[in-house]
Design a protein around this motif. Sequence first.
Motif, mmCIF file in Angstrom:
data_model
loop_
_atom_site.group_PDB
_atom_site.id
_atom_site.type_symbol
_atom_site.label_atom_id
_atom_site.label_comp_id
_atom_site.label_asym_id
_atom_site.label_seq_id
_atom_site.Cartn_x
_atom_site.Cartn_y
_atom_site.Cartn_z
ATOM 1 N N PHE A 6 -6.870 8.612 -1.390
ATOM 2 C CA PHE A 6 -6.972 7.168 -1.227
ATOM 3 C C PHE A 6 -8.012 6.912 -0.156
ATOM 4 N N LEU B 65 -7.883 6.847 -5.877
ATOM 5 C CA LEU B 65 -7.765 5.394 -5.827
ATOM 6 C C LEU B 65 -8.636 4.836 -4.706
ATOM 7 N N ALA C 229 5.016 10.502 1.950
ATOM 8 C CA ALA C 229 6.461 10.278 2.000
ATOM 9 C C ALA C 229 7.124 10.737 0.707
ATOM 10 N N VAL D 280 -7.297 0.359 6.078
ATOM 11 C CA VAL D 280 -5.904 0.110 6.477
ATOM 12 C C VAL D 280 -4.981 0.382 5.287
ATOM 13 N N ALA D 281 -5.355 -0.145 4.139
ATOM 14 C CA ALA D 281 -4.550 0.094 2.941
ATOM 15 C C ALA D 281 -4.596 1.566 2.563
ATOM 16 N N GLY E 151 1.232 4.263 -2.872
ATOM 17 C CA GLY E 151 1.206 5.713 -2.672
ATOM 18 C C GLY E 151 2.399 6.395 -3.313
ATOM 19 N N VAL E 152 3.589 5.824 -3.101
ATOM 20 C CA VAL E 152 4.807 6.414 -3.670
ATOM 21 C C VAL E 152 4.743 6.387 -5.198
ATOM 22 N N TYR F 155 0.206 7.413 3.448
ATOM 23 C CA TYR F 155 1.549 7.467 4.039
ATOM 24 C C TYR F 155 2.617 7.457 2.938
ATOM 25 N N GLY F 156 2.441 6.584 1.954
ATOM 26 C CA GLY F 156 3.406 6.505 0.854
ATOM 27 C C GLY F 156 3.427 7.776 0.026
ATOM 28 N N ALA F 157 2.223 8.294 -0.288
ATOM 29 C CA ALA F 157 2.146 9.507 -1.108
ATOM 30 C C ALA F 157 2.731 10.700 -0.352
ATOM 31 N N GLU G 134 -3.098 -6.406 1.377
ATOM 32 C CA GLU G 134 -2.353 -5.381 0.641
ATOM 33 C C GLU G 134 -1.637 -5.974 -0.566
ATOM 34 N N GLU H 258 -3.641 2.883 13.024
ATOM 35 C CA GLU H 258 -2.257 2.402 12.876
ATOM 36 C C GLU H 258 -1.477 3.357 11.971
ATOM 37 N N ALA I 161 0.845 -1.202 0.000
ATOM 38 C CA ALA I 161 0.000 0.000 0.000
ATOM 39 C C ALA I 161 0.875 1.245 0.000
ATOM 40 N N VAL I 162 1.935 1.224 0.812
ATOM 41 C CA VAL I 162 2.851 2.366 0.858
ATOM 42 C C VAL I 162 3.511 2.545 -0.518
ATOM 43 N N TYR J 45 1.761 6.003 12.526
ATOM 44 C CA TYR J 45 2.993 5.972 11.713
ATOM 45 C C TYR J 45 3.251 7.322 11.051
ATOM 46 N N GLU K 156 -8.504 -1.215 -0.949
ATOM 47 C CA GLU K 156 -9.198 -2.438 -0.552
ATOM 48 C C GLU K 156 -9.654 -2.388 0.901
ATOM 49 N N SER K 157 -9.194 -1.408 1.645
ATOM 50 C CA SER K 157 -9.591 -1.278 3.044
ATOM 51 C C SER K 157 -9.110 0.083 3.531
ATOM 52 N N VAL L 71 2.428 8.816 -6.921
ATOM 53 C CA VAL L 71 2.934 10.197 -6.914
ATOM 54 C C VAL L 71 4.142 10.320 -7.846
ATOM 55 N N ASN M 238 -2.279 3.741 4.470
ATOM 56 C CA ASN M 238 -0.882 3.462 4.142
ATOM 57 C C ASN M 238 -0.502 3.952 2.749
ATOM 58 N N MET M 239 -1.473 4.030 1.858
ATOM 59 C CA MET M 239 -1.236 4.679 0.567
ATOM 60 C C MET M 239 -1.016 6.179 0.796
#
Lengths: 245, 186, 355
Positions: free
Chosen positions: C24, C50, C67, C56-57, A74-75, C63-65, A100, C86, A70-71, C90, C53-54, A78, C60-61
Amino acid sequence: MFKRPALLTEKNFHYCPGCHHGIMHRLLAEVLEEFNPEETVGISSVGCSVFIYDYLDIDWVAAAHGRAPAVATGVKRVKPDRLVFTYQGDGDLAAIGTGEIVHAAARGEKITAIFINNAVYGMTGGQMAPTTLTGQKTTTTPEGRNPSQQGYPVKMVEMLSVLDGVAYAARVALNTPKRILDAKKALRKAFKVQRANLGFSIVEVLSACPTNWGVSPVEALKWVDEKMIAYYPLGEYKTPQEGVE
Amino acid sequence: MGKNFLMAGFGGQGVLLMGELLAKAALLENKGVSWLPAYGPEMRGGTANCAVVIEEEGEVVSPLVFEPEVLVAFNKPSYLKFLPKTVPGGIVIVNSDLVDVKLSGPVRQVFLPANQACLELGSMKAVNIYLLGALIALTSVVKAETILGVLKEVFGPKGVYPLNEKAFWRGYDDAGKRANHVETVN
Amino acid sequence: MKVLMKGNEAFAEAAVRAGCRYFFGYPITPQSEVPHYLAKRLPEVGGVFLQAESEVAAINMVYGAAAAGARVMTSSSGPGISLMQEGISYLAGAELPAVIVNIMRGGPGLGNIAPTQADYFQAVKGGGHGDYRVIVLAPANVGEIFTLMEKAFDLADKYRMPVMVLGDGILGQVMEPVELPPLKEVNPPPKPWAATGKIERNDKTRRIINSLYIVPEENEKHLEQQFAKYRQIEESEPLHENFLVEDAQIILVSFGTMARIAKSVVLKVRERGIKAGLIRPITLWPFPKKAFTAASIPAAKKILTVEMNGGQMVEDVRLAVNGRIEVDFFGRTGGMVPESNQIMEKVLAIAREVE
C-alpha cells in the motif's frame, strides 16, 4: 425476545444515560448474529465508542482517529471472505477521516461503515463536530455554530451516495421503536451488500448525546426529531438494483 | 579501482540508454559494473547524464563519478560542464556537430561529427550508438562483439538493429581514424 | 546468473521473494519504481497492490493488513514518511510487523528530490509519538537490498515491530548486477495473535489489535515488555561492515551509499600510505556500538563520520566511543553529495594532525 444477544459481552456499557451507542451496539450484535460473527472483524475508532471491543465478542482492530476505513481496507484485502466493518463517530468519519472514508467509498471497498452522528464531539468534551447544526451551542461554539465563521454541517451519506463505488447508503435514527427496527433493517442490508460483494456500504445513525447537548435523555429524543432529522433526512440514499432484497 | 565513464547530453539523445548498453555488455563479460543516472526534473527536457563504473574484477566500490576518466559530451553544455572535471590523461569524446568551442585541458579530445554521420546513415536517433562505437574503439573496455550482442537483444534482430549496427561501426571507425591526430591541449 | 537491476526495483522484487504479498503506498519521487514494479508484479503472485489516497491512508492500510497477519510493506520518501509517522507509532504500539522503505530525499519541507541521508534522526530516534523503537537497516548496494529486505521481514515478524529500510536517491536509481536469490516458498512464523476472525482459531478465542492502554500502570507494563525486547535486539541484531580497520589510525564511519564513496577514499589514501579504514553500520538501530570498542579499533586515533546530511549519525558514533576518541564530521546536505576529493582533503588534514 428481550434476552441479551450472545455477542454482547458481560461488561456493562460505560456510556452516559440516554446515549444511543448502547442501542446501536445491541442492534449490531443482533444483526451480526444473523451472519457469522466468527467471520467478522470490526475496526474500532477513536471517540466515545473507543472501547467497543470490550462489548462485542468478535475480533477487533483498533484504528487511529479517522483511519478506520484505511485499516478496514488492509484487513479486507488480506481476508476478502471476512465481514469487515468500521464503527466511527462524526469527528472520526466526517472531520479527521474525511479522506479515508471518501476514498474507501470511491474504491468500492467491500466494507461497511457504521457512522454515529450525534452532532458533537463527545469524548473530548462537547466541541463542535463537522455535523454540528447551525446555531447549535458547543464548547467551541459557545454562541452557537455560525455559518459565516464555522461553515455548514456536513451531510455525509448524501455526499457519499453519489460515488459509483458506493452500493448502499442510508440514514437512520434510534429515537422511536419503529426507527430502531428500520435501523436494524438498514444495518442488515448493508452487511448483505458486503456479503454480495456489491461495493461499499454505509449506515449513518442519528444518535442522541444528552450530556453534550445539555438536555435530558427524553428531551434528546425530541431534539433528534426536531433538529437533526429536519436537517438530516432519514432514508435510503442509494440501494442496489439487485443482489439483496 | 574501476574505470569511470560519464556520458552527458540533452534528454532525448539516448544518453541514459548508451550507459545502460555499456553496463549490460560489462555484465556479460563478468565485470563489476554500476550505472547511475542523474534523475529528476532534469530528465524531462533538460540535461541528462549517467555514470558507468566498470571493474575488471570484483564489485564496483562507488557508483558515483565525480571525475570521469572517459567523458562523452553529446552537446555543448555537457562539454563545458564536465571537461574541466575529467581527470588528467582522460579521454573526452565530443559530438562536434553540437560543440562549437574548444576548451583546453590535459585530456585527449576526440571530436566526431556524430549528427552528420548518423544523418548520412538515415537516423539521428543513432547518435548514442555512434558515440558508443567511438567509446569502444578508444577504450576497449568491452569487446565490440559483446556490445553488438546487447544491441541485437535490445533493438531486436530485425527492427532498428541494422541501422544501429552501422552507426556503431561508423563511430568505431571514425574514432579509430581520428584517435591518432587529435589535440591533447595543455 | 546475474542480472542488472535498479535499486528501487530490487526493493520491490526482494519484498516479493521475502514473501511479501501486500503493498500500500502513495507516489513520491525518488522511489516511484517501487510501486511501478509491484503494481505489475504482485498480481502475478496472487498479491495485492493498492495505490492509496495518501501516505496517511497507506500506512493505515499496512496496519490493517499486518493486523490480519500478512507480510506487508510500503515505501515512500521523506515527506511521505513524515505523514506515516502516526501509523508507525500505532504499529509499534500494537506490536505489528511491517516493513517501511524510505528512499530519502532532500528536506526539510518539500526540499528536493536529490539523494540525502537527512532522515537518519527521524528513522533512528523515533519520528512518531511515544516511547518506542523501530529497527532500521541501511543497504549500500543492490545486492544487499535483497539480503536486507529479507532480513527486514524476518525481523519484523520475529519481534513483532515495524522495520524501516533506509535508502537514498542514489541507491534507488543505481543499476548493478545482482544474483537473484531463488524463488522459494516463504513460511513466515505463525501469527496466532492476528485478528482474522474467530473462525480461524479452534478455541474460538478472540483477538484485539490495539495500542490503547488507558491505565498508566498497564501501559508501563506493556512498554517494559517492549523495552525488554529492544534490549534483546540491541544485544543480538547489530550489524556492521569493517573495511581495513585493524591497523587504521583514521576510522571513517558512513552508512548506505555514502559508505561506498568513503570506501573509495579509504582506498585512495591508503595508496599514499595513510592508514585509514571504514566502519559501515548496516543496522542503524540497533547501532553497532561494539564496532567502536578499544579492542575493535585498536589503532584508531581519530574518527571521521561522513554523511549526506548536516551531522546526524555522528551523535551515535560519539555515544559509542563515549569520549575515548575524538570524532570529527564531514557532510554535505540539502541534496548535495560529499565528493571523494572533498572527503580526501579532510582525511589528509586529519592525517597530518595525527602524525
